[in-house]
Design an enzyme around this catalytic site. Structure first.
Site, mmCIF file in Angstrom:
data_model
loop_
_atom_site.group_PDB
_atom_site.id
_atom_site.type_symbol
_atom_site.label_atom_id
_atom_site.label_comp_id
_atom_site.label_asym_id
_atom_site.label_seq_id
_atom_site.Cartn_x
_atom_site.Cartn_y
_atom_site.Cartn_z
ATOM 1 N N GLU A 142 0.818 -1.219 0.000
ATOM 2 C CA GLU A 142 0.000 0.000 0.000
ATOM 3 C C GLU A 142 0.853 1.270 0.000
ATOM 4 O OE1 GLU A 142 -4.146 -1.520 2.098
ATOM 5 O OE2 GLU A 142 -2.722 -0.358 3.302
ATOM 6 N N GLU A 314 -6.497 -7.654 -0.956
ATOM 7 C CA GLU A 314 -7.121 -7.592 0.368
ATOM 8 C C GLU A 314 -8.607 -7.300 0.158
ATOM 9 O OE1 GLU A 314 -5.239 -4.967 3.173
ATOM 10 O OE2 GLU A 314 -3.208 -5.524 2.537
#
Length: 676
Positions: A142, A314
């Site tokens: 991320e 995710e």
């Protein structure tokens, strides 16, 4: 098709690994992502690498037929390394050091940190390059999360100055492009250039604006270039790791997990060096709930980054948050979100996380299993999904989303709008979502694409608030429209040059000839004012911005119905070559925009996928090897009845559907369209 979970074996006793793997296998899980936060366990002391535990867990998983996606651990430099590199930490615009205690605590432009990055990634790549159980790599985790793209340290200052010198070649050209003659900001050399830190006229705290405050004073050219540089710094740091992995003769594909609508990195550039992209989707969390079309648009943006399949790295599988929790997913919602991702192009589904962690910052972030590890409702739902996906995998893999419309997203324009939004209520990304929602409400698929692709495959192209403009983009758009394409432009388009200075061309600047209008003047609508406007699709309110249009060759299809510009043109359409250009000069209420785009789409030759529009129902059209089907999803908490034209085969249940489809709350149907 890969179907899996994010797994953290380092959080659990070794004795539980086998039982975890068995439970995964029962749920049809065939892949896990591991190790992206485990640097301290991989290299507990400088130069002492220990992959034995990782070897062991990979072996345990492989015995159950489970492969791994291996993450490079650079999102979490260990304490020994953070202590060793004095200036590793980011510095914010207030000159505050952002120190140890969380994650992502490093500056992308720190040369010492890059050296240690190269060492750990090299060691990891060499160790696992021939391991057949490693099917993919993930770079870091991320990028940009927690506002970690823009750093104001001395390393970034030096690199920014070099980035500018490489771009402009001479300081004279930079001064001209930025207009530094204003307020005597002229620079004599690149070494004099500053970072846009906190200064006079800035507010220290603000309820809205950028990074918790508003920037009023810095040169707009400086700001935009700093945002571009910061994004490029992330791209460069990612490429450092990609090159190392490839130079170690690793043949596995490389990805990075993006964050949907995250706006500090140009995802189109970030995706160029990757083999595929993935992203992290949490529709319902501590910080809010996302609409179904906001999530769908993020899926389509991820598909648009490389113009091909993506993964969910995710996918939410439980209630989640850091300090408090969002709503618990209702029965059927996890399954719905999974099929929503697959509908929009996901070819790998990985749920976050396998089991909730009892310690650390994310102990409230629940996964497939709760803290006690006992399988319950969510596990059973994911087990059902796994069985269905396993059976239908061939239908999804290498399929194509059929979109006849596209929306252009530009990160340069997004950043420019951020620090000069024209009106305090304006948000570029929200405008894109509004137009995407209008198409989706009318059961029309759309792609999210950059400005530098071939548009010819689309019947309708929408460029909301495309404010920064330059010649090569104009040429591409002109070719598209003159060849028969249909283009929608909106207010706040074409008022600036690509360097973020105002254009001296008559508005809408570069778009004037295409749109066949001039903007005589405009009204930024503030302080609770409302302006009425009228189209054949009904009356509506204008709450933010009104371009007052003077047609040159365009036809008026909407007018203002109040204020000093009552009766003046608000919306126009212009014939240009074989195509048409629509100029929507004001913000519109969603219902009015829905009706307007429905008509524009029909005139562009685009028909809805199903005839009736039902609130909360989403439809996506797909094709594989000539076999067409639509995925229909009910996002409502109640049953809906959908009228269809013709007979279909529902592929999950394998039953025929004739004329009417009933969908339970959060239910999904896959309808093959070439039946009957």
């Amino acid at each position: 098709m890969y179907f899996g979970a994010d797994y953290y074996p380092e959080h659990w006793p070794r004795a539980e690994w086998e039982s975890n793997a068995l439970l995964m296998k029962e749920a049809s899980i065939n892949v896990v992502r591991i190790a992206e936060f485990a640097w301290a366990k991989m290299e507990p002391k400088e130069g002492v690498f220990d992959f034995s535990w990782l070897d062991e867990v990979i072996e345990v998983l492989s015995k159950q037929g489970i492969k791994v996606i291996l993450g490079t651990p650079t999102a979490t430099p260990p304490k020994w390394l953070s202590d060793k590199i004095e200036d590793i930490y980011m510095v914010n615009e207030f000159n505050q050091v952002r120190g140890f205690g969380s994650r992502r605590h490093y500056c992308y432009n720190n040369s010492k940190y890059k050296e240690y990055t190269a060492k750990i990634v090299t060691a990891l790549a060499k160790h696992y390059k021939n391991n057949t159980n490693v099917v993919a790599w993930q770079i870091d985790n991320e990028f940009g999360c927690h506002d970690t793209v823009r750093c104001y340290c001395n390393n970034c200052l030096k690199d920014f100055q070099g980035w500018l010198e490489n771009k402009y070649k001479s300081i004279e050209r930079l001064n001209e492009e930025w207009g530094t003659v204003f307020w005597s900001q002229t620079y004599s050399s690149f070494e004099e250039i500053i970072l846009p830190k906190y200064t006079v006229c800035d507010s220290a705290v603000s309820a809205s604006g950028l990074n918790g405050r508003k920037r009023y004073s810095h040169n707009p050219g400086l700001l935009l270039d700093f945002y571009r540089f910061s994004s490029d710094s992330v791209v460069k740091y990612q490429k450092l790791q990609i090159d190392i992995i490839k130079n170690c003769d690793c043949n596995q594909p490389i990805n990075n997990n993006l964050m949907g609508h995250f706006n500090q990195i140009d995802y189109f550039k970030l995706g160029e060096d990757l083999d595929f992209v993935s992203w992290d989707n949490y529709p319902n969390n501590e910080w809010g709930q996302n609409s179904m079309f906001s999530v769908s648009m993020a899926h389509d943006l991820m598909r648009g980054v490389k113009g091909k399949k993506f993964w969910m790295m995710e996918q939410q599988s439980g209630p989640c948050g850091w300090n408090s929790l969002g709503d618990t997913p209702k029965p059927g919602q996890i399954r719905l979100w999974t099929y929503q991702a697959i509908a929009h192009g996901a070819e790998g589904i990985v749920f976050f996380r396998w089991r909730a962690c009892p310690f650390g910052t994310e102990q409230y972030w629940y996964g497939i299993l709760d803290h006690d590890g006992i399988p319950r409702r969510r596990y059973k739902e994911i087990k059902q999904i796994g069985s269905e996906v396993e059976r239908l995998s061939d239908l999804f893999v290498d399929s194509k989303v059929l979109s006849e419309a596209a929306i252009i997203k530009s990160y340069d324009n997004l950043w420019s709008h951020q620090f000069q939004p024209h009106n305090e209520k304006f948000d570029y990304n929200s405008l894109l979502i509004q137009y995407y929602t209008a198409l989706g409400t009318n059961n029309i698929n759309s792609d999210i694409v950059p400005y530098n692709i071939d548009f010819s495959e689309y019947k309708l192209l929408i460029m909301p608030a495309f404010n920064l403009m330059k010649d090569d983009i104009l040429q591409r758009v002109e070719n598209y429209v003159s060849g028969g394409g249909n283009l929608v432009l909106t207010f706040r388009s074409g008022t600036k040059e690509w360097n973020n200075s105002m254009t001296i061309k008559t508005l809408p600047g570069y778009f004037k000839e295409l749109a066949g209008v001039t903007v005589e003047e405009f009204d930024s609508i503030n302080f609770g004012r409302e302006v009425q406007m009228f189209t054949e699709y009904g009356m509506g309110k204008v709450l933010m911005w009104a371009d007052i249009l003077k047609p040159i060759s365009a036809e008026i299809i909407g007018t203002y119905a109040s204020d000093f510009y009552e009766g003046e043109a608000a919306i126009t359409v212009n014939s240009y070559g074989k195509g048409k250009v629509y100029y929507i000069g004001c913000d519109l209420e969603q219902e009015v925009l829905n009706k307007l785009l429905e008509e524009i789409a029909l005139k562009s030759g685009i028909k809805p996928l199903i005839p009736n529009n039902i609130e909360g129902v989403e439809v996506v059209s797909k094709e594989k090897n000539g076999r067409k089907y639509i995925i229909v999803m009910n996002h409502n908490g109640y049953e809906v009845e959908i009228h269809l034209s013709g007979t279909y085969k529902e592929l999950i249940s394998n039953i025929d559907i004739d004329g009417k489809l009933m969908l339970n709350p959060y239910e999904v149907a896959i309808l093959e369209t070439n039946v009957g």
